[in-house]
Design an enzyme around this catalytic site. Structure first.
Site, PDB file in Angstrom:
ATOM      1  N   PHE A   4      -1.224  16.400   3.266  1.00 24.47           N
ATOM      2  CA  PHE A   4      -1.684  15.672   2.082  1.00 24.47           C
ATOM      3  C   PHE A   4      -0.541  15.575   1.081  1.00 24.47           C
ATOM      4  O   PHE A   4      -0.016  16.588   0.628  1.00 24.47           O
ATOM      5  CB  PHE A   4      -2.897  16.359   1.449  1.00 24.47           C
ATOM      6  N   ASP A  48      -3.185   5.516   6.585  1.00 22.12           N
ATOM      7  CA  ASP A  48      -3.690   6.775   7.163  1.00 22.12           C
ATOM      8  C   ASP A  48      -4.542   6.408   8.382  1.00 22.12           C
ATOM      9  O   ASP A  48      -4.003   6.083   9.425  1.00 22.12           O
ATOM     10  CB  ASP A  48      -4.459   7.504   6.053  1.00 22.12           C
ATOM     11  N   GLU A  66       0.843  -1.196   0.000  1.00 18.93           N
ATOM     12  CA  GLU A  66       0.000   0.000   0.000  1.00 18.93           C
ATOM     13  C   GLU A  66       0.879   1.247   0.000  1.00 18.93           C
ATOM     14  O   GLU A  66       1.980   1.250   0.561  1.00 18.93           O
ATOM     15  CB  GLU A  66      -0.925  -0.059   1.233  1.00 18.93           C
ATOM     16  N   ASP A  67       0.385   2.289  -0.647  1.00 16.48           N
ATOM     17  CA  ASP A  67       1.148   3.542  -0.701  1.00 16.48           C
ATOM     18  C   ASP A  67       1.214   4.218   0.661  1.00 16.48           C
ATOM     19  O   ASP A  67       2.279   4.645   1.098  1.00 16.48           O
ATOM     20  CB  ASP A  67       0.536   4.487  -1.755  1.00 16.48           C
ATOM     21  N   ARG A 104       0.581  11.446  -9.993  1.00 13.08           N
ATOM     22  CA  ARG A 104       1.071  10.098  -9.662  1.00 13.08           C
ATOM     23  C   ARG A 104       2.488   9.879 -10.201  1.00 13.08           C
ATOM     24  O   ARG A 104       3.248   9.094  -9.668  1.00 13.08           O
ATOM     25  CB  ARG A 104       0.160   9.023 -10.270  1.00 13.08           C
TER      26      ARG A 104
HETATM   27  P1  5GP Z   1      -6.952   4.895   5.210  1.00 16.10           P
HETATM   28  O1  5GP Z   1      -8.011   3.914   4.891  1.00 16.10           O
HETATM   29  O2  5GP Z   1      -5.731   4.316   5.897  1.00 16.10           O
HETATM   30  O3  5GP Z   1      -7.480   6.106   5.937  1.00 16.10           O
HETATM   31  O4  5GP Z   1      -6.515   5.541   3.852  1.00 16.10           O
HETATM   32  C1  5GP Z   1      -5.669   4.989   2.981  1.00 16.10           C
HETATM   33  C2  5GP Z   1      -5.902   5.607   1.627  1.00 16.10           C
HETATM   34  O5  5GP Z   1      -6.235   7.009   1.722  1.00 16.10           O
HETATM   35  C3  5GP Z   1      -4.635   5.560   0.818  1.00 16.10           C
HETATM   36  O6  5GP Z   1      -4.546   4.369   0.107  1.00 16.10           O
HETATM   37  C4  5GP Z   1      -4.799   6.757  -0.078  1.00 16.10           C
HETATM   38  O7  5GP Z   1      -5.582   6.387  -1.188  1.00 16.10           O
HETATM   39  C5  5GP Z   1      -5.598   7.752   0.733  1.00 16.10           C
HETATM   40  N1  5GP Z   1      -4.730   8.767   1.365  1.00 16.10           N
HETATM   41  C6  5GP Z   1      -4.532   8.963   2.684  1.00 16.10           C
HETATM   42  N2  5GP Z   1      -3.677   9.971   2.899  1.00 16.10           N
HETATM   43  C7  5GP Z   1      -3.335  10.447   1.680  1.00 16.10           C
HETATM   44  C8  5GP Z   1      -2.451  11.494   1.237  1.00 16.10           C
HETATM   45  O8  5GP Z   1      -1.808  12.229   1.989  1.00 16.10           O
HETATM   46  N3  5GP Z   1      -2.351  11.659  -0.115  1.00 16.10           N
HETATM   47  C9  5GP Z   1      -3.032  10.887  -1.014  1.00 16.10           C
HETATM   48  N4  5GP Z   1      -2.841  11.158  -2.297  1.00 16.10           N
HETATM   49  N5  5GP Z   1      -3.865   9.893  -0.632  1.00 16.10           N
HETATM   50  C10 5GP Z   1      -4.007   9.678   0.702  1.00 16.10           C
END
Ligand code: 5GP
Length: 177
Positions: free
Chosen positions: A149, A100, A96-97, A162
């Site tokens: 962000f 969060d 995963e990138d 991207r």
């Molecule tokens: P989670 O479910 O952990 O809250 O969110 C994960 C997803 O939220 C990531 O895979 C990504 O798609 C998006 N996300 C969370 N923070 C960021 C950020 O700072 N930048 C971007 N581009 N996407 C984010």
């Protein structure tokens, strides 16, 4: 580019991804692994990480959609594309990138546990530790980052950025909330 500030350089990313690949290679000690990328943000990280893993590795991809906007997670996650092959008895590494709130990976991990893999690990390039609401941690983490962000290296804002080689803070977008 306007409104972008480099947070992690391409050189820092390359060094870290190489370290992560070496750790995964050592941890699995010659066993095959399945790398599962979460579309689309993880694709660049997965491509680089895979080339640093000296194991028999296959790829699969899933897609999820989370309700809400780019910055605000609604708490609901839905599987849009499932894996193509069975994960039963496999060493699964979810790639995963960014981690969060943890809602996305928490949902995917519990979904995959039902496939009865041999093991399931998480590799996340970025970790926004202060935002976590779910009890989930990555086994392999690249960088802990502040609550900003970020875009680049696979991460988008409305499908843009991207292809940036560095991870950048999108300043117009970061409210630090
Ligand atoms: P989670 O479910 O952990 O809250 O969110 C994960 C997803 O939220 C990531 O895979 C990504 O798609 C998006 N996300 C969370 N923070 C960021 C950020 O700072 N930048 C971007 N581009 N996407 C984010």
């Amino acid at each position: 580019m306007d409104g972008l500030r480099v947070l992690i350089t391409r050189q820092q990313i390359a060094a870290k991804v190489s370290e992560m690949g070496a750790r995964i290679t050592a941890d699995f000690a010659g066993e095959p692994v399945v790398l599962i990328g979460v579309l689309k943000g993880s694709t660049i990280f997965l491509a680089d990480l895979a080339r640093q893993i000296q194991l028999d590795a296959s790829f699969d991809f899933i897609a999820v959609s989370s309700y809400g906007n780019a910055k605000q997670h609604s708490g609901e996650v839905r599987l849009v594309k499932d894996v193509d092959h069975s994960l039963e008895g496999k060493n699964v590494i979810l790639v995963e990138d960014i981690l969060d709130t943890g809602l996305t990976l928490g949902y995917i991990k519990s979904l995959f546990q039902a496939h009865q893999p041999k093991s399931i690990k998480i590799a996340a390039l970025l970790d926004k530790v202060s935002r976590r609401t779910e009890p989930i941690e990555a086994d392999y983490v690249g960088f802990a980052i502040p609550d900003e962000f970020v875009v680049g290296y696979g991460l988008d804002f409305a499908e843009r950025y991207r292809n940036l080689p560095d991870v950048c803070i999108l300043e117009a977008c970061s409210d630090g909330a």
